[in-house]
Design an enzyme around this catalytic site. Structure first.
Site, PDB file in Angstrom:
ATOM      1  N   LEU A 120      -7.414  -6.905   7.759  1.00 46.77           N
ATOM      2  CA  LEU A 120      -6.703  -6.885   6.483  1.00 46.77           C
ATOM      3  C   LEU A 120      -5.340  -6.287   6.792  1.00 46.77           C
ATOM      4  O   LEU A 120      -5.265  -5.237   7.448  1.00 46.77           O
ATOM      5  CB  LEU A 120      -7.428  -6.011   5.459  1.00 46.77           C
ATOM      6  CG  LEU A 120      -8.642  -6.597   4.740  1.00 46.77           C
ATOM      7  CD1 LEU A 120      -9.292  -5.536   3.860  1.00 46.77           C
ATOM      8  CD2 LEU A 120      -8.246  -7.800   3.890  1.00 46.77           C
ATOM      9  N   ASP A 121      -4.271  -6.939   6.349  1.00 41.05           N
ATOM     10  CA  ASP A 121      -2.966  -6.420   6.721  1.00 41.05           C
ATOM     11  C   ASP A 121      -2.673  -5.097   6.017  1.00 41.05           C
ATOM     12  O   ASP A 121      -3.417  -4.649   5.143  1.00 41.05           O
ATOM     13  CB  ASP A 121      -1.856  -7.457   6.490  1.00 41.05           C
ATOM     14  CG  ASP A 121      -1.647  -7.804   5.030  1.00 41.05           C
ATOM     15  OD1 ASP A 121      -1.663  -6.894   4.200  1.00 41.05           O
ATOM     16  OD2 ASP A 121      -1.461  -8.998   4.719  1.00 41.05           O
ATOM     17  N   ASN A 122      -1.570  -4.483   6.409  1.00 40.03           N
ATOM     18  CA  ASN A 122      -1.241  -3.135   5.969  1.00 40.03           C
ATOM     19  C   ASN A 122      -1.219  -2.999   4.449  1.00 40.03           C
ATOM     20  O   ASN A 122      -1.665  -1.992   3.890  1.00 40.03           O
ATOM     21  CB  ASN A 122       0.132  -2.744   6.550  1.00 40.03           C
ATOM     22  CG  ASN A 122       0.478  -1.296   6.308  1.00 40.03           C
ATOM     23  OD1 ASN A 122      -0.357  -0.415   6.459  1.00 40.03           O
ATOM     24  ND2 ASN A 122       1.726  -1.044   5.928  1.00 40.03           N
ATOM     25  N   SER A 124      -2.819  -4.952   2.253  1.00 34.84           N
ATOM     26  CA  SER A 124      -4.018  -5.486   1.608  1.00 34.84           C
ATOM     27  C   SER A 124      -5.095  -4.416   1.555  1.00 34.84           C
ATOM     28  O   SER A 124      -5.039  -3.414   2.256  1.00 34.84           O
ATOM     29  CB  SER A 124      -4.528  -6.717   2.356  1.00 34.84           C
ATOM     30  OG  SER A 124      -3.557  -7.754   2.327  1.00 34.84           O
TER      31      SER A 124
END
Length: 329
Positions: A120-122, A124
């Protein structure tokens, strides 16, 4: 005179591909691990390895990257499966070159080494699975197994029905590859913003954000609520818990590993969620989902302002494998 008993033959080595062992140890993704091998940065028993098909026994062979040894795998190592509600502001990696806090900083001592299953990106948030089960990790993250991931997404602006249909059918992104068909549903909208439900079976980098941008909408929030049969449920931000035996079996069954799950020793019983929600800077508005945390360490924000954090600075915490950020991306 009876003949002395013969010694039982040694067990055959458990050989695995080197790039798979590196990925399971949290060094890098499988593809990135292959690059490390080709760059002559990986040694096995002191010898540089450049063949991608090389197989090793992680319980016996000494493997190092940039001359930093990986801990040898304990063949009796307990399999761990942890669900985390990832908040914004934490990167999904075992260690970060820029010194940012990672999802592992939220866990504390969980009884062994675990690594994120997917990303999960930063910016999200939501459900993240962490485990040391390499076979399950590979299948859950490989598009071949078509494991559904479900998200609730808030957009700037309300997508039209034509845009929703385009998202469902597939969008050609900047790499020239069309996304696979997805389930996209408009949940509700208010004040020029909408909440959508996405269900996808692939996990390309920033995929949902890029799909929405392609139809003219920015993503304000992105929350993962499900990975296959595993649901986020009422786990609060920053909290984590052990999966139940039933959840572990359901994940294995979803990717065709029922036999492996059946043969496994009993997993740790599910426990009540632990770890309060992550710290926030002083003066910032409290999130309705975030619980206050005790503060013990003073740190400095990006703008120079001081804030309190329960965790010490990363420089005072031990780096993995005995070094500081040993495996640059």
């Amino acid at each position: 005179m009876a003949a002395p008993p013969q010694a039982s033959p040694p067990e055959p080595p458990q050989l695995e591909r080197l790039h798979k062992v590196l990925a399971e140890a949290g060094v890098a993704s499988r593809r990135r691990s292959e690059q490390l091998i080709l760059q002559r940065r990986v040694r096995v028993n002191g010898e540089v390895v450049t063949e991608l098909g090389t197989k090793v026994d992680h319980t016996r062979d000494v493997i190092s990257v940039d001359n930093k040894p990986l801990p040898q795998r304990d063949p009796q190592e307990e399999k761990l499966y942890i669900a985390l509600h990832k908040p914004r502001g934490y990167v999904t990696t075992a260690d970060d070159e820029q010194g940012r806090e990672t999802v592992l900083d939220l866990l504390g001592d969980v009884g062994g080494r675990v690594y994120p299953v997917g990303r999960l990106d930063n910016n999200s948030e939501g459900l993240l699975l962490l485990s040391n089960d390499g076979n399950l990790t590979f299948r859950l993250t490989h598009p071949r197994y078509k494991v559904e991931k479900e998200y609730e997404v808030q957009t700037e602006g309300v997508p039209s029905e034509a845009s929703l249909q385009a998202l469902r059918s597939g969008i050609v992104l900047d790499d020239g590859i069309k996304t696979k068909p997805a389930t996209v549903e408009l949940l509700h909208h208010e004040n020029g913003r909408a909440w959508l439900r996405f269900i996808i079976t692939e996990g390309r980098k920033r995929q949902i954000r890029n799909m929405l941008e392609a139809v003219g909408h920015l993503t304000r929030r992105l929350i993962r609520t499900r990975i296959g049969p595993l649901k986020l449920g009422d786990l609060k931000r920053g909290e984590h818990r052990n999966l139940s035996a039933g959840e572990v079996y359901a994940l294995h069954k979803a990717v065709g590993l029922e036999a492996e799950a059946t043969a496994m020793p009993p997993t740790r019983p599910g426990k009540p969620p632990v770890q309060p929600a992550p710290r926030r800077k002083q003066g910032s508005p409290a999130s309705p989902l975030a619980a206050p945390r005790p503060s013990r360490f003073t740190r400095q924000g990006e703008g120079g302002e001081a804030y309190q954090s329960e965790r010490p600075p990363r420089s005072s915490r031990p780096a993995p494998f005995g070094g500081s950020r040993p495996f640059p991306a």
